[in-house]
Motif scaffolding. Structure first.
Motif, PDB file in Angstrom:
ATOM      1  N   LEU A 157      -7.105   6.301   7.587  1.00  0.00           N
ATOM      2  CA  LEU A 157      -7.939   5.472   6.711  1.00  0.00           C
ATOM      3  C   LEU A 157      -7.135   4.668   5.696  1.00  0.00           C
ATOM      4  CD1 LEU A 157     -10.802   8.050   5.974  1.00  0.00           C
ATOM      5  CD2 LEU A 157     -10.493   6.541   7.943  1.00  0.00           C
ATOM      6  N   ALA A 158      -5.839   4.571   5.901  1.00  0.00           N
ATOM      7  CA  ALA A 158      -4.972   3.907   4.928  1.00  0.00           C
ATOM      8  C   ALA A 158      -5.316   2.422   4.763  1.00  0.00           C
ATOM      9  CB  ALA A 158      -3.515   4.045   5.369  1.00  0.00           C
ATOM     10  N   GLU A 159      -4.974   1.890   3.613  1.00  0.00           N
ATOM     11  CA  GLU A 159      -4.982   0.457   3.285  1.00  0.00           C
ATOM     12  C   GLU A 159      -6.350  -0.121   2.950  1.00  0.00           C
ATOM     13  OE1 GLU A 159      -1.028  -1.444   4.887  1.00  0.00           O
ATOM     14  OE2 GLU A 159      -2.600  -1.593   6.408  1.00  0.00           O
ATOM     15  N   ARG A 160      -7.419   0.691   2.994  1.00  0.00           N
ATOM     16  CA  ARG A 160      -8.718   0.098   2.624  1.00  0.00           C
ATOM     17  C   ARG A 160      -9.689   1.086   1.997  1.00  0.00           C
ATOM     18  NH1 ARG A 160      -7.914   2.238   7.988  1.00  0.00           N
ATOM     19  NH2 ARG A 160      -9.829   2.161   9.199  1.00  0.00           N
ATOM     20  N   ILE A 161      -9.324   2.336   1.832  1.00  0.00           N
ATOM     21  CA  ILE A 161     -10.246   3.304   1.244  1.00  0.00           C
ATOM     22  C   ILE A 161      -9.922   3.521  -0.227  1.00  0.00           C
ATOM     23  CG2 ILE A 161      -8.863   5.354   1.808  1.00  0.00           C
ATOM     24  CD1 ILE A 161     -11.578   6.744   2.456  1.00  0.00           C
ATOM     25  N   GLU A 197      -8.335  -5.381  -1.285  1.00  0.00           N
ATOM     26  CA  GLU A 197      -7.626  -5.082  -0.045  1.00  0.00           C
ATOM     27  C   GLU A 197      -6.538  -6.114   0.218  1.00  0.00           C
ATOM     28  OE1 GLU A 197      -8.504  -4.485   4.748  1.00  0.00           O
ATOM     29  OE2 GLU A 197     -10.146  -4.289   3.304  1.00  0.00           O
ATOM     30  N   MET A 198      -6.826  -7.388  -0.046  1.00  0.00           N
ATOM     31  CA  MET A 198      -5.819  -8.422   0.146  1.00  0.00           C
ATOM     32  C   MET A 198      -4.672  -8.277  -0.851  1.00  0.00           C
ATOM     33  SD  MET A 198      -6.879 -10.189   2.743  1.00  0.00           S
ATOM     34  CE  MET A 198      -5.978 -11.728   2.661  1.00  0.00           C
ATOM     35  N   MET A 199      -5.001  -7.873  -2.056  1.00  0.00           N
ATOM     36  CA  MET A 199      -3.987  -7.671  -3.083  1.00  0.00           C
ATOM     37  C   MET A 199      -3.096  -6.483  -2.757  1.00  0.00           C
ATOM     38  SD  MET A 199      -4.580  -6.679  -7.098  1.00  0.00           S
ATOM     39  CE  MET A 199      -5.715  -8.050  -7.341  1.00  0.00           C
ATOM     40  N   GLY A 200      -3.698  -5.463  -2.176  1.00  0.00           N
ATOM     41  CA  GLY A 200      -2.978  -4.221  -1.905  1.00  0.00           C
ATOM     42  C   GLY A 200      -3.433  -3.133  -2.856  1.00  0.00           C
ATOM     43  N   LEU A 201      -3.559  -1.926  -2.345  1.00  0.00           N
ATOM     44  CA  LEU A 201      -4.084  -0.831  -3.156  1.00  0.00           C
ATOM     45  C   LEU A 201      -3.121  -0.381  -4.244  1.00  0.00           C
ATOM     46  CD1 LEU A 201      -5.902   1.387  -0.490  1.00  0.00           C
ATOM     47  CD2 LEU A 201      -6.665  -0.691  -1.651  1.00  0.00           C
ATOM     48  N   ASN A 209       0.806  -1.222   0.000  1.00  0.00           N
ATOM     49  CA  ASN A 209       0.000   0.000   0.000  1.00  0.00           C
ATOM     50  C   ASN A 209       0.840   1.274   0.000  1.00  0.00           C
ATOM     51  OD1 ASN A 209      -2.682  -1.278   0.260  1.00  0.00           O
ATOM     52  ND2 ASN A 209      -1.921  -1.922   2.266  1.00  0.00           N
ATOM     53  N   THR A 210       2.139   1.142  -0.176  1.00  0.00           N
ATOM     54  CA  THR A 210       3.034   2.294  -0.053  1.00  0.00           C
ATOM     55  C   THR A 210       2.826   3.328  -1.148  1.00  0.00           C
ATOM     56  OG1 THR A 210       4.689   0.837   0.954  1.00  0.00           O
ATOM     57  CG2 THR A 210       5.448   2.992   0.178  1.00  0.00           C
ATOM     58  N   SER A 211       2.738   2.885  -2.388  1.00  0.00           N
ATOM     59  CA  SER A 211       2.561   3.833  -3.501  1.00  0.00           C
ATOM     60  C   SER A 211       1.281   4.639  -3.346  1.00  0.00           C
ATOM     61  CB  SER A 211       2.551   3.090  -4.840  1.00  0.00           C
ATOM     62  OG  SER A 211       3.819   2.552  -5.133  1.00  0.00           O
ATOM     63  N   MET A 212       0.228   3.992  -2.858  1.00  0.00           N
ATOM     64  CA  MET A 212      -1.042   4.688  -2.666  1.00  0.00           C
ATOM     65  C   MET A 212      -0.882   5.813  -1.648  1.00  0.00           C
ATOM     66  SD  MET A 212      -4.185   5.288  -3.206  1.00  0.00           S
ATOM     67  CE  MET A 212      -4.995   3.926  -4.060  1.00  0.00           C
TER      68      MET A 212
END
Length: 443
Positions: A153-157, A419-423, A68-71
């Motif tokens: 709200l990181a990692e799922r929005i 979400e499991m794949m990553g944003l 999720n870092t790039s997001m």
């Protein structure tokens, strides 16, 4: 050679003596010089606050998982850009134009007005700084409030619903509540005091993040059915540490620039005092969280120490000038204590805050604002409470409305598979660390 040196030293001494005689002992600073130094303060402290956007990006990038870092990097540069445009188009005048003891300014586009600068040069008047420098300094504060929401709200929005909320927050919600105090609104008339924004910036962003976290829900696997909490560690603690140091540096601009002047010796003295108190509060927050985590968990927690620094900074922001160094240490230390207990408190409520922003910005923002009367006799605990409660209620209600509208129209949460794949891959189609390969797919 020796005689030439004596001759040269004699000439320099004579020149220095003439300068001392020709200049008055206490020469007054001209209006133009005051204008220049005040403007310089806004610009200089403003770009320090702008650098906090980089600090938030690094902090959040270090505390999320690699997938999720790039997001988080994208959201932080998008927040700063969106805040700048919206504060120009709507926010600034809504916060400052014609508030006059009321509840908001006007819905109009900001444009610079510098009557002191004419074709003939500088004309002494009511303006003591460049209008554009003031706009720039006020604008960089807006992005800070929105960054608080990003981390929580990181990692799922989803990206675009988040950006739409950012538009509303920076253009409408933040400026309206800001006008109540900094714009000369009703809280200012009442005597409410928030020097650099413990409530107007930090807890306002915290309230918006809290409503979003409740409506969005926690990350998959964060909480067990039995009521337990599953730690989800960040991927890059060195990056998070660097981000904290960058934020610490930027905070000198945040608090020091809020003196709003640098045109006199007294202003420069006060800015120096603000720097000292800001630094002491942050340092106290770190030391206290280290001691507390050692006592409670038998090990020192790095992420808690990082949030301890930010807790001290947020707490002292409401009044960084009036306290003595000892009071500044106490204010920051209490902030550190509050963070240690607030993080597990929100987990018990199953409110998933990825970076601990609620504990830092909301809880310590409230504490710092309520602590103002300890060193500032110009306000009272009741007045401070009214300010905290009214701004909290306003931001809670308006944020909840907009979050719910977004949820029931376009949706705010990515699917379980995404979400499991990553944003990074699901929303952006790229990874921050592509060489990790399959490792980035881990939950």
């Amino acid at each position: 050679m020796k005689s030439k040196l004596f001759t040269l030293s004699g000439l320099l001494a004579a020149f220095a003596a003439m300068m001392m005689v020709s200049l008055p002992a206490h020469a007054e600073v001209s209006a133009e010089t005051t204008y220049i130094f005040n403007t310089l303060s806004f610009l200089m402290h403003g770009f320090l606050v702008m650098w906090m956007a980089a600090g938030f990006a690094m902090l959040e990038g270090g505390l999320v998982r690699t997938k999720n870092t790039s997001m988080q990097m994208l959201k932080n540069i998008a927040i700063y850009s969106t805040a700048g445009i919206m504060y120009w188009a709507v926010g600034y005048n809504l916060m400052y134009d014609g508030v006059d003891g009321g509840f908001m300014g006007t819905f109009s586009v900001w444009s610079a007005s510098d009557p002191s600068i004419t074709e003939a040069g500088f004309v002494a008047g009511d303006s003591t700084y460049s209008a554009a420098s003031d706009w720039f300094f006020q604008m960089v504060f807006v992005a800070t409030a929105a960054s608080i929401v990003s981390g929580t709200l990181a990692e799922r929005i989803k990206l675009w619903p988040f950006m739409i909320f950012t538009v509303v927050l920076t253009a409408v919600i933040y400026p309206i509540q800001g006008s109540w105090q900094w714009g000369g609104g009703w809280l200012s008339e009442m005597g409410f005091s928030d020097f650099a924004g413990s409530t107007l910036v930090h807890s306002a962003g915290g309230w918006a993040a809290l409503t979003g976290a409740i409506i969005l829900g926690p990350r998959i696997g964060k909480y067990t059915k039995e009521g337990g909490v599953r730690p989800i560690p960040g991927a890059n603690l060195p990056l998070a540490t660097l981000g904290t140091f960058v934020l610490w540096l930027g905070w000198f601009g945040f608090n020091g620039g809020s003196q709003l002047a640098m045109g006199s010796a007294a202003d420069v003295r006060d800015i120096s005092t603000i720097y000292v108190n800001t630094n002491l509060a942050a340092a106290a927050g770190v030391v206290v969280t280290m001691i507390m985590t050692q006592l409670i968990y038998k090990k020192v927690d790095l992420t808690m120490a990082l949030n301890g620094a930010l807790a001290g900074l947020v707490a002292i922001t409401a009044e960084p000038l009036a306290p003595s160094p000892m009071i500044a240490v106490i204010v920051g230390a209490v902030g550190g204590v509050l963070v240690v207990f607030a993080v597990p408190f929100f987990d018990k409520l199953k409110i998933d805050d990825v970076v601990g922003a609620l504990s830092v910005h909301l809880v310590c923002g409230i504490w710092g604002t309520m602590a103002v009367p300890i060193s500032n006799s110009g306000t009272s605990f009741m007045t401070q409470f009214v300010g905290v409660a009214s701004i909290g209620a306003f931001v809670l209600i308006t944020s909840a409305i907009f979050w719910l509208v977004l949820k029931f129209t376009m949706g705010i949460r990515v699917s379980q598979e995404e979400e499991m794949m990553g944003l990074d891959k699901a929303e952006l189609g790229m990874e921050a660390y592509p060489e990790f390969g399959r490792g980035s797919q881990n939950v």
